[in-house]
Scaffold this motif. Structure first.
Motif, PDB file in Angstrom:
ATOM      1  N   VAL A 146      -4.100   6.899   1.300  1.00  0.00           N
ATOM      2  CA  VAL A 146      -3.053   6.518   0.347  1.00  0.00           C
ATOM      3  C   VAL A 146      -2.706   5.048   0.518  1.00  0.00           C
ATOM      4  O   VAL A 146      -2.599   4.289  -0.457  1.00  0.00           O
ATOM      5  CB  VAL A 146      -1.806   7.412   0.527  1.00  0.00           C
ATOM      6  N   THR A 147      -2.519   4.619   1.758  1.00  0.00           N
ATOM      7  CA  THR A 147      -2.215   3.206   2.028  1.00  0.00           C
ATOM      8  C   THR A 147      -3.345   2.307   1.543  1.00  0.00           C
ATOM      9  O   THR A 147      -3.108   1.257   0.930  1.00  0.00           O
ATOM     10  CB  THR A 147      -1.992   3.005   3.536  1.00  0.00           C
ATOM     11  N   VAL A 148      -4.580   2.708   1.797  1.00  0.00           N
ATOM     12  CA  VAL A 148      -5.734   1.918   1.364  1.00  0.00           C
ATOM     13  C   VAL A 148      -5.789   1.849  -0.158  1.00  0.00           C
ATOM     14  O   VAL A 148      -6.098   0.792  -0.738  1.00  0.00           O
ATOM     15  CB  VAL A 148      -7.031   2.514   1.947  1.00  0.00           C
ATOM     16  N   ALA A 149      -5.471   2.955  -0.833  1.00  0.00           N
ATOM     17  CA  ALA A 149      -5.493   2.969  -2.304  1.00  0.00           C
ATOM     18  C   ALA A 149      -4.442   2.021  -2.881  1.00  0.00           C
ATOM     19  O   ALA A 149      -4.695   1.322  -3.870  1.00  0.00           O
ATOM     20  CB  ALA A 149      -5.264   4.386  -2.812  1.00  0.00           C
ATOM     21  N   VAL A 150      -3.263   1.966  -2.257  1.00  0.00           N
ATOM     22  CA  VAL A 150      -2.216   1.050  -2.735  1.00  0.00           C
ATOM     23  C   VAL A 150      -2.644  -0.400  -2.520  1.00  0.00           C
ATOM     24  O   VAL A 150      -2.450  -1.260  -3.400  1.00  0.00           O
ATOM     25  CB  VAL A 150      -0.883   1.346  -2.013  1.00  0.00           C
ATOM     26  N   ILE A 151      -3.231  -0.709  -1.360  1.00  0.00           N
ATOM     27  CA  ILE A 151      -3.716  -2.068  -1.101  1.00  0.00           C
ATOM     28  C   ILE A 151      -4.793  -2.451  -2.120  1.00  0.00           C
ATOM     29  O   ILE A 151      -4.807  -3.571  -2.643  1.00  0.00           O
ATOM     30  CB  ILE A 151      -4.254  -2.174   0.336  1.00  0.00           C
ATOM     31  N   LYS A 152      -5.674  -1.505  -2.424  1.00  0.00           N
ATOM     32  CA  LYS A 152      -6.730  -1.773  -3.404  1.00  0.00           C
ATOM     33  C   LYS A 152      -6.138  -2.026  -4.790  1.00  0.00           C
ATOM     34  O   LYS A 152      -6.603  -2.919  -5.521  1.00  0.00           O
ATOM     35  CB  LYS A 152      -7.690  -0.582  -3.432  1.00  0.00           C
ATOM     36  N   GLU A 153      -5.108  -1.249  -5.172  1.00  0.00           N
ATOM     37  CA  GLU A 153      -4.472  -1.425  -6.475  1.00  0.00           C
ATOM     38  C   GLU A 153      -3.741  -2.767  -6.552  1.00  0.00           C
ATOM     39  O   GLU A 153      -3.804  -3.464  -7.575  1.00  0.00           O
ATOM     40  CB  GLU A 153      -3.488  -0.273  -6.724  1.00  0.00           C
ATOM     41  N   LEU A 154      -3.056  -3.174  -5.474  1.00  0.00           N
ATOM     42  CA  LEU A 154      -2.385  -4.474  -5.452  1.00  0.00           C
ATOM     43  C   LEU A 154      -3.391  -5.609  -5.550  1.00  0.00           C
ATOM     44  O   LEU A 154      -3.145  -6.618  -6.229  1.00  0.00           O
ATOM     45  CB  LEU A 154      -1.563  -4.611  -4.161  1.00  0.00           C
ATOM     46  N   ASN A 155      -4.536  -5.468  -4.905  1.00  0.00           N
ATOM     47  CA  ASN A 155      -5.575  -6.493  -4.990  1.00  0.00           C
ATOM     48  C   ASN A 155      -6.144  -6.561  -6.404  1.00  0.00           C
ATOM     49  O   ASN A 155      -6.443  -7.647  -6.916  1.00  0.00           O
ATOM     50  CB  ASN A 155      -6.671  -6.193  -3.974  1.00  0.00           C
ATOM     51  N   ARG A 156      -6.295  -5.413  -7.045  1.00  0.00           N
ATOM     52  CA  ARG A 156      -6.802  -5.391  -8.426  1.00  0.00           C
ATOM     53  C   ARG A 156      -5.835  -6.097  -9.371  1.00  0.00           C
ATOM     54  O   ARG A 156      -6.262  -6.801 -10.305  1.00  0.00           O
ATOM     55  CB  ARG A 156      -7.018  -3.938  -8.870  1.00  0.00           C
TER      56      ARG A 156
END
Length: 528
Positions: free
Chosen positions: A394-404
């Motif tokens: 979940v944390t990794v998915a949020v970081i990926k979304e913020l980077n996108r």
């Protein structure tokens, strides 16, 4: 305006988990039923005839339970000391048991008092079993002797004194009434033939032997003792076939599944291992709360019964097909009560109008913050203690979304020492995980760029940055070593490939010289 799309959480495979047919088969049991006994459960034995009751030997009592009963349907309490090895005869009518007082007792399952009492041993009797002809009993004792008894006359037929330590286990042949096998703490397993006065085969287990098991064909014997489970080929004079060491404490008991394709072993390490008898690999594992002393499988694997040192008897019953379907359907969300106002089996008519209700969208905490464009709070929510430890994806998915979105740098900036320490802890714990590396490299680089100017001001952050640096250096070393090994393997595989000879016309196969030319001339060969 388009509706907000929640963050997509990628589902990663669980490391080390592989679902096989054995996993599905051995997990198809209900929650265990636990029955408290009067002492440690030293033996469990199933009756070979329907309804397949089982006898539980614990302290000074032997209780007989029905297949699904939680209270004993029969109890034998006429023991002056601890009872051992309660076993049924092949017709299920008689039960034999040894005792700490050296007396062997024979019971009628339908009665209360002992039909026969065999006296001759001088110490505790841990081994009792019926021969295949139903008229004789084999016993083994701590007095180093094993004896053969005649049931009708209540007399001793023969005594064997070849072991040099306690005899704690044994098994009789179901195909030949004259053969039985004993295991002793002197590390040996001996095969006896009652037609002779001494053993006919001896095998060295190299550990005190706790349990023996014969395959249905009786060509293979399994012995358990110490941490080892060993398989012997009796048709080749007791030649050892396999030695298994999957337990880390003493193995206490063995049993086979209904078709003989799976071997089960239980140990003091609280585990029951299930082996495939084709390659003897572990295909499943059961965990129990205490050390295991006894284990038995009901016919057709309907129940698994385990006796433990904490005086608890654990019984697992197999689920019926209907119960298995119910457990699968219960995982789906049940319809609300309003669906059953007109009856559970109500079928809408053709002219009915279905009025739909807009489903309210429930967003996760991080998605609520992302919807409000609070990127720092969204990252804080994803880095909460429970989420980052139990659900790192979940944390990794949020970081990926913020980077996108291009806002990851803003979310990482402006952090105090505690918040930055939490982010670095997450990176240290997950950066070298192959599932997350590609995503987490970006925030690691951004943190170094943002906070480069303050390095040296906080000893906590400095230590974490050094740990992160050491972790990356070690991972790079591993990658280099793996690449070197891969290069070596490629060379070995290339050199081991067969080389195909190329035939050239005009060249003699004997000496490689062209016909019609001298030995000193060099032939010019063109290979197309």
């Amino acid at each position: 305006m388009a509706s907000f799309k929640p963050t997509k959480i990628h589902v990663y495979p669980k490391l080390g988990e592989k679902v096989t047919q054995d996993t599905l088969y051995w997990k198809n049991y209900k929650a265990p039923i636990q029955i408290k006994q009067f002492g440690a459960v030293s033996n469990v034995a199933f009756s070979p005839v329907a309804p397949y009751n089982f006898a539980v030997t614990a302290f000074t009592r032997i209780h007989i339970y029905g297949p699904f009963s939680q209270e004993p349907i029969k109890s034998f309490t006429r023991f002056k000391d601890t009872a051992y090895s309660g076993r049924f005869r092949s017709d299920g009518q008689l039960l034999v048991a040894g005792c700490e007082d050296s007396v062997v007792r024979l019971f009628d399952v339908g009665g209360k008092t002992a039909l026969r009492m065999f006296k001759g041993h001088t110490k505790a009797v841990h081994l009792t079993d019926f021969t295949s002809d139903r008229y004789q009993i084999v016993t083994g004792s701590d007095d180093y002797s094993c004896r053969l008894w005649d049931i009708p006359n209540a007399t001793e037929l023969n005594t064997y004194r070849e072991h040099t330590d306690y005899i704690r286990c044994g098994v009789t042949s179901k195909l030949n009434r004259d053969l039985f096998i004993t295991g002793s703490y002197d590390h040996t397993v001996k095969l006896f033939d009652v037609r002779t006065d001494k053993s006919v085969m001896t095998m060295d287990h190299e550990q005190p032997v706790e349990s023996l098991l014969l395959y249905p064909s009786e060509g293979l014997l399994v012995s358990a003792g110490g941490r080892f489970v060993k398989v012997w080929d009796l048709l080749k004079q007791g030649q050892p076939l396999v030695s298994l060491r999957n337990h880390h404490k003493t193995v206490t008991c063995l049993c086979l599944s209904k078709n003989g394709e799976r071997l089960l072993s239980a140990s003091l390490d609280r585990h029951v291992k299930v082996y495939n008898t084709t390659n003897y690999k572990v295909v499943h594992n059961f965990d129990y709360p205490a050390s295991i002393l006894s284990l038995a499988l009901a016919p057709y694997d309907e129940s698994i019964v385990v006796g433990m040192t904490n005086s608890v008897l654990s019984i697992k019953h197999k689920k019926s097909p209907s119960e298995s379907k119910d457990s699968t359907s219960q995982q789906r969300r049940r319809p609300s009560y309003r669906m059953f106002v007109k009856g559970k089996n109500y079928i809408p008519k053709q002219d009915d109008f279905l009025v739909g209700k807009q489903v309210k969208e429930h967003l996760a905490k991080h998605d609520k913050q992302l919807k409000k464009f609070n990127v720092s709070k969204a990252l804080d929510t994803a880095l909460e203690s429970w989420t980052r430890r139990r659900k790192p994806e979940v944390t990794v998915a949020v970081i990926k979304e913020l980077n996108r979105r291009g806002t990851l740098k803003n979310a990482l900036a402006g952090r105090d020492e505690q918040e930055l320490s939490r982010i670095l802890n997450f990176l240290i714990g997950n950066l070298v995980d192959a599932r997350f590396t590609l995503v987490l490299v970006t925030p690691a680089e951004m943190i170094l760029d943002i906070y480069r100017s303050i390095i040296g001001q906080s000893p906590v952050i400095d230590r974490q940055l050094l740990r992160l640096h050491e972790l990356l250096e070690r991972e790079l070393d591993y990658q280099r070593e793996l690449l070197e090994v891969l290069g070596m393997l490629d060379t070995l595989f290339a050199s081991s490939l067969p080389r195909n000879a190329v035939e050239c016309s005009g060249i003699s196969s004997s000496n490689g010289i062209s016909h019609g030319e001298g030995s000193t001339s060099r032939s010019q060969v063109q290979v197309s």
